[in-house]
Write an enzyme that holds these catalytic residues in place. Structure first.
Site, PDB file in Angstrom:
ATOM      1  CG  LEU A 130     -27.641   6.757 -24.641  1.00 39.20           C
ATOM      2  CD1 LEU A 130     -28.004   8.191 -24.280  1.00 39.20           C
ATOM      3  CD2 LEU A 130     -27.076   6.040 -23.415  1.00 39.20           C
ATOM      4  CG  ASP A 131     -27.610   9.776 -30.001  1.00 40.33           C
ATOM      5  OD1 ASP A 131     -28.761   9.448 -30.318  1.00 40.33           O
ATOM      6  OD2 ASP A 131     -27.224  10.954 -29.920  1.00 40.33           O
ATOM      7  NE  ARG A 132     -22.723   3.828 -34.091  1.00 42.65           N
ATOM      8  CZ  ARG A 132     -22.390   3.888 -35.384  1.00 42.65           C
ATOM      9  NH1 ARG A 132     -22.670   2.885 -36.178  1.00 42.65           N
ATOM     10  NH2 ARG A 132     -21.800   4.961 -35.871  1.00 42.65           N
ATOM     11  CB  ALA A 134     -24.420   8.575 -26.109  1.00 40.06           C
ATOM     12  NE  ARG A 216     -24.697  13.598 -31.392  1.00 39.74           N
ATOM     13  CZ  ARG A 216     -24.616  12.499 -32.137  1.00 39.74           C
ATOM     14  NH1 ARG A 216     -25.370  11.447 -31.844  1.00 39.74           N
ATOM     15  NH2 ARG A 216     -23.782  12.449 -33.161  1.00 39.74           N
TER      16      ARG A 216
END
Length: 272
Positions: A130-132, A134, A216
């Site tokens: 999971l993106d930093r 997010a 995204r």
């Protein structure tokens, strides 16, 4: 500061060795080790983080120190334990926390914070990312076998994941599918508009594939970048409005389907 070398002779104390080599105080070296900034590779085996300040190393060991005082001074955001099934655990990752560490350290990563939560008594394995910037639900495996099992479930699309996303502009009301390849690979994103608030839209998003930054990139290409997306849109003070909201799957330990949904109030707290 980066030091990468093969040790030509035995090192009886790694902290003293690095203090002499870098001219940094021993206290800073110890802090860097605790934060995972030192990795070593012995003649047999792969790279491992070395945290023990008094460790000795044999000649022939590969040593890699990545020291950045500003990064090491960062305080890790604290994840929330949602459920513990022993062989794996489920967490709510806040924004600002990496999924796993980098060569510059791992103290600001979910995996390291989970290790610390369990007092270093459990192994930790990354199952998905999971993106930093997010927030949302993430699984962490505690055995190699469980990591492999859960990873195969993700790859086999046995995990039902829903994301809550706020984007710029008014998105079409009718549900639609974005089927646009990314990096030469198939990528499918399903979108359902939930509401419109001023010049933004709140979406429920499901991805059938797991490409890098898929949500995204797909939404940005559609002309509706995620609010706060500094890579594919415009950075915003309130951060990235993307969260892994829910996760449903057949529990390989309990043998029944479980479904967990994050607290939306917790999510919106980060979006203000």
């Amino acid at each position: 500061m980066v030091i990468e070398e093969t040790l030509l002779q035995d090192v009886p104390n790694v902290t003293e060795y690095l203090a002499q080599k870098t001219e940094l105080p021993k206290g800073r070296i110890k802090h860097a080790l605790a934060c995972g900034a030192l990795r070593v590779k012995k003649r047999k085996g792969g790279w491992q983080r070395l945290r023990r300040a008094t460790a000795s190393l044999q000649a022939g060991t590969l040593l890699s120190l990545h020291y950045d005082e500003q990064l090491l001074a960062l305080k890790a955001a604290q994840p929330l334990l949602v459920e513990d099934v022993r062989d794996y655990s489920l967490w709510f990752k806040p924004p600002g926390l990496l999924s796993q560490g980098t060569e510059w350290g791992d103290h600001c990563s979910l995996l390291r914070q989970v290790e610390l939560h369990f007092n270093n008594q459990r192994q930790v394995f990354l199952v998905h990312r999971l993106d930093r910037d997010a927030c949302g639900l993430m699984l962490v495996a505690h055995t190699g076998a469980m990591a492999d099992r859960l990873s195969r479930m993700f790859a086999g699309r046995e995990m039902e994941k829903h994301y809550r996303v706020r984007v710029v502009g008014t998105v079409d009301e009718a549900p639609f599918v974005i089927n646009q390849s990314l990096d030469g690979k198939d990528a499918v994103t399903r979108v359902q508009r939930l509401s419109v608030d001023g010049d933004t839209s709140l979406l429920d998003v499901v991805i059938e594939t797991g490409r890098k930054h898929q949500i995204r990139r797909h939404l940005s290409a559609l002309g509706h970048p995620v609010v706060g997306d500094s890579l594919y849109g415009e950075k915003a003070p309130q951060g990235l409005h993307l969260s892994a909201l829910s996760l449903a799957f057949e529990c390989p330990v309990r043998g029944r389907k479980i479904q967990v949904t994050a607290d939306e109030n917790e999510i919106h707290r980060y979006w203000r």
